[in-house]
Design a protein around this motif. Structure first.
Motif, PDB file in Angstrom:
ATOM      1  N   VAL A 144       0.846  -1.205   0.000  1.00 22.70           N
ATOM      2  CA  VAL A 144       0.000   0.000   0.000  1.00 22.70           C
ATOM      3  C   VAL A 144       0.878   1.250   0.000  1.00 22.70           C
ATOM      4  N   VAL A 204       1.231   4.167  -3.022  1.00 21.53           N
ATOM      5  CA  VAL A 204       1.067   5.618  -2.838  1.00 21.53           C
ATOM      6  C   VAL A 204       2.347   6.343  -3.245  1.00 21.53           C
ATOM      7  N   THR A 225      -5.987   6.879   7.242  1.00 20.95           N
ATOM      8  CA  THR A 225      -5.469   5.521   7.386  1.00 20.95           C
ATOM      9  C   THR A 225      -6.507   4.469   7.020  1.00 20.95           C
ATOM     10  N   LEU A 232      -6.726   3.613   3.376  1.00 18.93           N
ATOM     11  CA  LEU A 232      -5.603   2.799   2.906  1.00 18.93           C
ATOM     12  C   LEU A 232      -5.750   1.356   3.371  1.00 18.93           C
ATOM     13  N   LYS A 254      -8.176  -0.254   1.287  1.00 20.25           N
ATOM     14  CA  LYS A 254      -7.819  -0.100  -0.133  1.00 20.25           C
ATOM     15  C   LYS A 254      -8.952   0.577  -0.909  1.00 20.25           C
ATOM     16  N   TRP A 290      -9.359   3.191  -2.764  1.00 20.32           N
ATOM     17  CA  TRP A 290      -8.502   4.126  -3.490  1.00 20.32           C
ATOM     18  C   TRP A 290      -9.233   5.402  -3.873  1.00 20.32           C
ATOM     19  N   PHE A 320      -9.542   7.537  -0.719  1.00 19.96           N
ATOM     20  CA  PHE A 320      -8.251   8.135  -0.380  1.00 19.96           C
ATOM     21  C   PHE A 320      -7.903   9.249  -1.360  1.00 19.96           C
ATOM     22  N   TYR A 330      -0.881  -0.920  -6.604  1.00 15.19           N
ATOM     23  CA  TYR A 330      -0.991  -1.887  -5.502  1.00 15.19           C
ATOM     24  C   TYR A 330      -0.933  -3.322  -6.023  1.00 15.19           C
TER      25      TYR A 330
END
Length: 267
Positions: free
Chosen positions: A99, A103, A229, A232, A235, A237, A240, A262
């Protein structure tokens, strides 16, 4: 390292070259402008090291500098992000290493340094706001400084020249200037220093100069402070990217890029 010669101006490699020439004893100014004095010093260095004295700093000349100043280049190498740095960040956020790598791959755009200098982008509209925050009237300071001070974003020059914009801003107000640039691999804005737990913006900037590992540590603090957090860990995405990149994340397909990265690193 790219090949440079007389006429090269305001680039990271030229600054690195001039710093090395000064270490070799040549009386030149480190300003990023490869002019006549730098050219003559390069030719002299090449002649003394059994190279063709043509003033062109290509692979052979860079190798000679590497051999002449191994400690200097070892210091530069010590700034590189390591697998251990990534594992520590993943552990602190309680996510997979893949992860963090995803990023980094999508958001960091390669490196946290351009030769001697941390990567930055100076934001003139943020400088306008930060000056107000520090009790200054930006309107009174704008004349002649429009490229570094405006209520509107823009006037970016990219690369090492962003540091030159920053240097001019620092002469107007040191702290406001440092707070108005985004720093390092993950481009964390300087004005976040307090909420990220740094004692001052100058301490934050000092850490950004130290290593890519320190830049990653700032990113971890930012993720925690923004409560990202969970996205992430799941996941998520899109969730995030929406919060990290803004509403326009879909235009740049950040969520898709993160998912693909990922998948690549989780194998």
């Amino acid at each position: 390292m790219e090949t440079i010669k007389k006429g090269t101006t305001r680039t990271g490699p030229a600054i690195l070259l001039q710093g090395l020439l000064r270490e070799a004893g040549y009386d030149i100014v480190v300003d990023g402008d490869f002019g006549a004095k730098t050219d003559q010093a390069v030719r002299d260095f090449q002649k003394n090291n059994n190279l063709v004295a043509d003033g062109v700093v290509g692979p052979k000349t860079w190798i000679k500098f590497t051999l002449a100043f191994p400690e200097h280049f070892e210091k530069l190498a010590s700034r590189f992000l390591s697998e251990d740095d990534l594992r520590k960040a993943a552990k602190e956020l309680d996510v997979e290493v893949a992860v963090i790598k995803a990023v980094r791959d999508v958001e960091a755009k390669g490196t946290g340094f351009k030769d001697e200098w941390p990567v930055i982008l100076f934001e003139r509209h943020i400088f306008w706001r930060r000056l107000k925050k520090h009790g200054k009237n930006p309107s009174m300071l704008k004349s002649g400084n429009e490229d570094i001070l405006s209520a509107r974003r823009g006037a970016y020059v990219g690369g090492i020249r962003e540091h030159q914009r920053l240097d001019r801003a620092k002469k107007i107000h040191m702290n406001a200037a440092l707070e108005s640039a985004s720093w390092g691999m993950f481009q964390i804005m300087g004005f976040h220093w307090e909420r990220l737990g740094y004692s001052s913006v100058r301490q934050f900037v000092k850490q950004m100069h130290r290593s890519e590992g320190d830049q990653l540590a700032a990113f971890v603090r930012f993720i925690k402070s923004e409560k990202l957090t969970s996205f992430l860990k799941k996941k998520d995405w899109a969730g995030f990217a929406r919060r990290y990149n803004g509403k326009a994340y879909r235009e740049n397909k950040y969520d898709t890029k993160l998912a693909k990265a990922y998948d690549r690193f989780s194998v």
